[in-house]
Scaffold this motif. Structure first.
Motif, PDB file in Angstrom:
ATOM      1  N   ARG A  72      -7.714   6.260  -8.711  1.00 12.94           N
ATOM      2  CA  ARG A  72      -6.767   7.057  -7.934  1.00 12.94           C
ATOM      3  C   ARG A  72      -7.530   7.865  -6.903  1.00 12.94           C
ATOM      4  O   ARG A  72      -8.684   8.242  -7.121  1.00 12.94           O
ATOM      5  CB  ARG A  72      -6.002   8.036  -8.832  1.00 12.94           C
ATOM      6  N   SER A  73      -6.851   8.163  -5.836  1.00 12.69           N
ATOM      7  CA  SER A  73      -7.382   9.058  -4.831  1.00 12.69           C
ATOM      8  C   SER A  73      -6.848  10.453  -5.113  1.00 12.69           C
ATOM      9  O   SER A  73      -5.631  10.667  -5.054  1.00 12.69           O
ATOM     10  CB  SER A  73      -6.946   8.605  -3.435  1.00 12.69           C
ATOM     11  N   PHE A  74      -7.730  11.397  -5.429  1.00 16.05           N
ATOM     12  CA  PHE A  74      -7.241  12.751  -5.731  1.00 16.05           C
ATOM     13  C   PHE A  74      -6.652  13.407  -4.491  1.00 16.05           C
ATOM     14  O   PHE A  74      -5.891  14.353  -4.593  1.00 16.05           O
ATOM     15  CB  PHE A  74      -8.323  13.615  -6.378  1.00 16.05           C
ATOM     16  N   ARG A  75      -6.958  12.861  -3.326  1.00 21.70           N
ATOM     17  CA  ARG A  75      -6.336  13.348  -2.087  1.00 21.70           C
ATOM     18  C   ARG A  75      -5.074  12.552  -1.748  1.00 21.70           C
ATOM     19  O   ARG A  75      -4.538  12.681  -0.664  1.00 21.70           O
ATOM     20  CB  ARG A  75      -7.324  13.248  -0.930  1.00 21.70           C
ATOM     21  N   GLY A  76      -4.631  11.722  -2.676  1.00 23.95           N
ATOM     22  CA  GLY A  76      -3.450  10.906  -2.420  1.00 23.95           C
ATOM     23  C   GLY A  76      -3.702   9.929  -1.287  1.00 23.95           C
ATOM     24  O   GLY A  76      -4.815   9.438  -1.115  1.00 23.95           O
ATOM     25  N   HIS A  77      -2.690   9.682  -0.501  1.00 20.56           N
ATOM     26  CA  HIS A  77      -2.810   8.725   0.599  1.00 20.56           C
ATOM     27  C   HIS A  77      -3.678   9.250   1.737  1.00 20.56           C
ATOM     28  O   HIS A  77      -3.998   8.497   2.656  1.00 20.56           O
ATOM     29  CB  HIS A  77      -1.415   8.343   1.120  1.00 20.56           C
ATOM     30  N   ASP A  78      -4.087  10.511   1.677  1.00 20.61           N
ATOM     31  CA  ASP A  78      -4.936  11.083   2.718  1.00 20.61           C
ATOM     32  C   ASP A  78      -6.419  10.809   2.500  1.00 20.61           C
ATOM     33  O   ASP A  78      -7.229  11.082   3.385  1.00 20.61           O
ATOM     34  CB  ASP A  78      -4.714  12.599   2.819  1.00 20.61           C
TER      35      ASP A  78
ATOM     36  N   PRO B  28      -5.654  17.516 -10.493  1.00 23.70           N
ATOM     37  CA  PRO B  28      -5.385  16.790  -9.251  1.00 23.70           C
ATOM     38  C   PRO B  28      -5.287  15.275  -9.443  1.00 23.70           C
ATOM     39  O   PRO B  28      -4.591  14.593  -8.690  1.00 23.70           O
ATOM     40  CB  PRO B  28      -6.582  17.140  -8.362  1.00 23.70           C
ATOM     41  N   MET B  29      -5.959  14.746 -10.459  1.00 23.63           N
ATOM     42  CA  MET B  29      -5.933  13.301 -10.699  1.00 23.63           C
ATOM     43  C   MET B  29      -4.638  12.830 -11.348  1.00 23.63           C
ATOM     44  O   MET B  29      -4.340  11.636 -11.344  1.00 23.63           O
ATOM     45  CB  MET B  29      -7.121  12.877 -11.577  1.00 23.63           C
ATOM     46  N   VAL B  30      -3.887  13.750 -11.919  1.00 24.61           N
ATOM     47  CA  VAL B  30      -2.612  13.384 -12.547  1.00 24.61           C
ATOM     48  C   VAL B  30      -1.433  13.994 -11.788  1.00 24.61           C
ATOM     49  O   VAL B  30      -0.305  14.001 -12.287  1.00 24.61           O
ATOM     50  CB  VAL B  30      -2.591  13.757 -14.049  1.00 24.61           C
ATOM     51  N   SER B  31      -1.694  14.466 -10.594  1.00 24.51           N
ATOM     52  CA  SER B  31      -0.637  15.034  -9.755  1.00 24.51           C
ATOM     53  C   SER B  31       0.227  13.912  -9.171  1.00 24.51           C
ATOM     54  O   SER B  31      -0.199  12.749  -9.135  1.00 24.51           O
ATOM     55  CB  SER B  31      -1.258  15.841  -8.610  1.00 24.51           C
ATOM     56  N   PRO B  32       1.433  14.227  -8.732  1.00 24.49           N
ATOM     57  CA  PRO B  32       2.279  13.197  -8.117  1.00 24.49           C
ATOM     58  C   PRO B  32       1.618  12.516  -6.913  1.00 24.49           C
ATOM     59  O   PRO B  32       1.766  11.299  -6.731  1.00 24.49           O
ATOM     60  CB  PRO B  32       3.531  13.972  -7.696  1.00 24.49           C
ATOM     61  N   GLY B  33       0.865  13.269  -6.111  1.00 23.99           N
ATOM     62  CA  GLY B  33       0.195  12.671  -4.953  1.00 23.99           C
ATOM     63  C   GLY B  33      -0.858  11.659  -5.348  1.00 23.99           C
ATOM     64  O   GLY B  33      -0.957  10.583  -4.752  1.00 23.99           O
ATOM     65  N   ALA B  34      -1.657  11.997  -6.363  1.00 28.80           N
ATOM     66  CA  ALA B  34      -2.669  11.057  -6.839  1.00 28.80           C
ATOM     67  C   ALA B  34      -2.023   9.862  -7.524  1.00 28.80           C
ATOM     68  O   ALA B  34      -2.449   8.714  -7.335  1.00 28.80           O
ATOM     69  CB  ALA B  34      -3.644  11.749  -7.788  1.00 28.80           C
ATOM     70  N   ALA B  35      -0.979  10.102  -8.307  1.00 31.05           N
ATOM     71  CA  ALA B  35      -0.274   8.991  -8.978  1.00 31.05           C
ATOM     72  C   ALA B  35       0.275   8.010  -7.949  1.00 31.05           C
ATOM     73  O   ALA B  35       0.263   6.799  -8.180  1.00 31.05           O
ATOM     74  CB  ALA B  35       0.837   9.520  -9.870  1.00 31.05           C
ATOM     75  N   ALA B  36       0.719   8.519  -6.800  1.00 29.49           N
ATOM     76  CA  ALA B  36       1.234   7.651  -5.743  1.00 29.49           C
ATOM     77  C   ALA B  36       0.122   6.853  -5.077  1.00 29.49           C
ATOM     78  O   ALA B  36       0.384   5.882  -4.375  1.00 29.49           O
ATOM     79  CB  ALA B  36       1.990   8.479  -4.708  1.00 29.49           C
ATOM     80  N   ALA B  37      -1.129   7.255  -5.323  1.00 30.13           N
ATOM     81  CA  ALA B  37      -2.279   6.575  -4.752  1.00 30.13           C
ATOM     82  C   ALA B  37      -3.089   5.897  -5.853  1.00 30.13           C
ATOM     83  O   ALA B  37      -4.315   5.970  -5.894  1.00 30.13           O
ATOM     84  CB  ALA B  37      -3.140   7.570  -3.978  1.00 30.13           C
TER      85      ALA B  37
ATOM     86  N   PHE C 204      -9.230   5.559   0.364  1.00 34.81           N
ATOM     87  CA  PHE C 204      -7.950   4.959   0.008  1.00 34.81           C
ATOM     88  C   PHE C 204      -7.296   4.329   1.237  1.00 34.81           C
ATOM     89  O   PHE C 204      -6.790   3.207   1.174  1.00 34.81           O
ATOM     90  CB  PHE C 204      -7.025   6.009  -0.616  1.00 34.81           C
ATOM     91  N   ARG C 205      -7.320   5.015   2.363  1.00 33.01           N
ATOM     92  CA  ARG C 205      -6.742   4.459   3.594  1.00 33.01           C
ATOM     93  C   ARG C 205      -7.458   3.179   3.996  1.00 33.01           C
ATOM     94  O   ARG C 205      -6.831   2.218   4.430  1.00 33.01           O
ATOM     95  CB  ARG C 205      -6.792   5.492   4.723  1.00 33.01           C
ATOM     96  N   SER C 206      -8.780   3.145   3.824  1.00 30.25           N
ATOM     97  CA  SER C 206      -9.527   1.935   4.192  1.00 30.25           C
ATOM     98  C   SER C 206      -9.168   0.764   3.279  1.00 30.25           C
ATOM     99  O   SER C 206      -9.081  -0.374   3.734  1.00 30.25           O
ATOM    100  CB  SER C 206     -11.037   2.196   4.182  1.00 30.25           C
TER     101      SER C 206
END
Length: 124
Positions: free
Chosen positions: A47-53, A108-117, A57-59
């Motif tokens: 997972r990306s702890f920064r989510g899609h940012d 942060p690794m189990v946050s909704p943003g990270a889960a989405a990534a 992950f973007r790469s």
């Protein structure tokens, strides 16, 4: 479907950190990024702890292929955004494996943003 061996799954699943590199459009590898990895059954997830940012992950989203290396294992992989992922099980795996780092790092690794990534690593 992935082609991990039992030994690879054990080594990667037990490792604290994994180095991950996406392929560029010209086929060369981007620089490796160190991230956490968890195993759920016979699947490996990152997972990306920064989510899609997250830059790595973007790469990966641009070209979902690359390479990982960890604990003597180096493999070409395909990155998959798994529609069928059990996010509850992945969250539990992160909480269990990395509990010693405390909530500052695990939450942060189990946050909704990270889960989405969340990405599943499929051996190639």
């Amino acid at each position: 479907m992935s082609d991990w061996t039992a030994e690879e799954l054990d080594k990667i699943g037990a490792a604290d950190e994994l180095e991950i590199a996406a392929l560029r459009s010209d086929g060369s590898l981007r620089p490796y990024t160190t991230i956490w990895v968890v195993r759920v059954g016979d699947d490996l997830y990152v997972r990306s702890f920064r989510g899609h940012d997250g830059a790595w992950f973007r790469s990966v989203l641009r070209r979902p292929e690359g390479r990982i290396r960890v604990g003597g294992v180096e493999r070409e992989v395909a990155f998959e955004e798994p529609a069928d992922a059990d996010h509850g099980a992945i969250d539990r795996a992160y909480r269990s494996k990395y509990a010693r780092y405390g909530g500052t790092y695990v939450d942060p690794m189990v946050s909704p943003g990270a889960a989405a990534a969340t990405l599943r690593l499929n051996a190639r």
